[in-house]
Motif scaffolding. Structure first.
Motif, PDB file in Angstrom:
ATOM      1  N   ILE A   1     158.369  36.107 -28.806  1.00  0.00           N
ATOM      2  CA  ILE A   1     157.339  36.963 -28.405  1.00  0.00           C
ATOM      3  C   ILE A   1     156.966  37.904 -29.614  1.00  0.00           C
TER       4      ILE A   1
ATOM      5  N   PHE B   1     157.695  48.688 -27.464  1.00  0.00           N
ATOM      6  CA  PHE B   1     156.786  47.912 -27.005  1.00  0.00           C
ATOM      7  C   PHE B   1     155.583  48.346 -26.560  1.00  0.00           C
TER       8      PHE B   1
ATOM      9  N   GLY C   1     148.539  40.601 -35.231  1.00  0.00           N
ATOM     10  CA  GLY C   1     149.143  39.397 -34.145  1.00  0.00           C
ATOM     11  C   GLY C   1     148.437  38.165 -34.582  1.00  0.00           C
TER      12      GLY C   1
ATOM     13  N   SER D   1     154.828  40.952 -30.900  1.00  0.00           N
ATOM     14  CA  SER D   1     154.406  42.325 -30.426  1.00  0.00           C
ATOM     15  C   SER D   1     153.960  43.403 -31.530  1.00  0.00           C
TER      16      SER D   1
ATOM     17  N   TYR E   1     151.892  36.292 -27.343  1.00  0.00           N
ATOM     18  CA  TYR E   1     151.788  37.336 -28.355  1.00  0.00           C
ATOM     19  C   TYR E   1     150.553  38.355 -27.683  1.00  0.00           C
ATOM     20  N   TYR E   2     150.761  39.594 -28.096  1.00  0.00           N
ATOM     21  CA  TYR E   2     149.738  40.509 -27.848  1.00  0.00           C
ATOM     22  C   TYR E   2     149.316  41.049 -29.314  1.00  0.00           C
ATOM     23  N   SER E   3     148.126  41.242 -29.342  1.00  0.00           N
ATOM     24  CA  SER E   3     147.467  42.017 -30.501  1.00  0.00           C
ATOM     25  C   SER E   3     146.500  42.825 -30.224  1.00  0.00           C
TER      26      SER E   3
ATOM     27  N   PHE F   1     158.077  41.408 -34.396  1.00  0.00           N
ATOM     28  CA  PHE F   1     157.296  42.531 -34.303  1.00  0.00           C
ATOM     29  C   PHE F   1     156.593  42.833 -35.715  1.00  0.00           C
TER      30      PHE F   1
ATOM     31  N   LYS G   1     147.974  33.810 -25.596  1.00  0.00           N
ATOM     32  CA  LYS G   1     147.690  35.326 -25.939  1.00  0.00           C
ATOM     33  C   LYS G   1     147.703  36.233 -24.574  1.00  0.00           C
TER      34      LYS G   1
ATOM     35  N   ILE H   1     153.317  43.714 -23.426  1.00  0.00           N
ATOM     36  CA  ILE H   1     154.595  42.875 -23.422  1.00  0.00           C
ATOM     37  C   ILE H   1     155.560  43.498 -22.437  1.00  0.00           C
ATOM     38  N   ASN H   2     155.438  44.721 -22.170  1.00  0.00           N
ATOM     39  CA  ASN H   2     156.420  45.160 -21.064  1.00  0.00           C
ATOM     40  C   ASN H   2     156.111  44.434 -19.765  1.00  0.00           C
TER      41      ASN H   2
ATOM     42  N   PHE I   1     162.030  37.635 -31.071  1.00  0.00           N
ATOM     43  CA  PHE I   1     161.029  38.431 -31.280  1.00  0.00           C
ATOM     44  C   PHE I   1     160.327  38.620 -32.661  1.00  0.00           C
TER      45      PHE I   1
END
Ligand SMILES: Cc1cc2nc3c(=O)[nH]c(=O)nc-3n(C[C@H](O)[C@H](O)[C@H](O)COP(=O)(O)O)c2cc1C
Length: 146
Positions: free
Chosen positions: A75, A84, A14, A77, A7-9, A106, A30, A88-89, A104
């Protein structure tokens, strides 16, 4: 079944999702970018929104892209400009998801992300997708992960 949550936050929503996924037995990784968005909210939205709009990829801090030992990958995101974020890209281009169960989660201000959903349906047609509205403000949204 070995399960991984990547994940990204940017602003903490997130993190709540990651906590919940850890409770559900997922290993957690992360994603962190080297560059941050501008400090001003206005410029952060402009810059981040633009980057997402042109499908930009971000340079990441050290990250293990090898998911070969996992059966399932989720994932997590945020939605930026309906899409995205660059972090995450990068993950999507560098991780080999072949043979994995991929889905996913989101999180976004509106609880939607139309372009991201379109992209998932096109590029990962077998993946499940879940949208959460701003879990920091609406913690009950996390129940959707049960
Ligand atoms: C650059 C940027 C663009 C955003 N664009 C959208 C958007 O198009 N739609 C939306 O619902 N929320 C948008 N948001 C809000 C985030 O998706 C939302 O706050 C999300 O929960 C953030 O997750 P995080 O706190 O883990 O980073 C945007 C936030 C940022 C920083």
């Amino acid at each position: 079944m070995k399960k991984l949550f990547i994940y990204y936050s940017y602003s903490g929503n997130g993190e709540l999702v990651a906590q919940k996924m850890q409770e559900k037995g997922y290993d957690i990784r992360k994603v962190e970018t080297i560059k941050k968005l501008p400090k001003s909210f206005f410029f952060a939205m402009m810059s981040g929104g633009f980057q997402a709009g042109v499908k930009m990829k971000a340079k990441l801090k050290e990250f293990n892209f090898d998911v070969s030992s996992y059966d399932e990958v989720v994932i997590g995101s945020p939605i930026w400009n309906g899409r995205f974020p660059p972090a995450i890209n990068t993950v999507l281009t560098k991780v080999n998801f072949e043979g994995k169960e991929l889905s996913f989660v989101f999180y976004s201000g509106s609880g939607e992300g139309k372009s991201a959903l379109k992209r998932v349906n096109k590029e990962y047609p077998n993946s499940k997708v879940l949208f959460l509205k701003q879990p920091k403000d609406y913690p009950e949204e996390l129940k959707k992960l049960d």
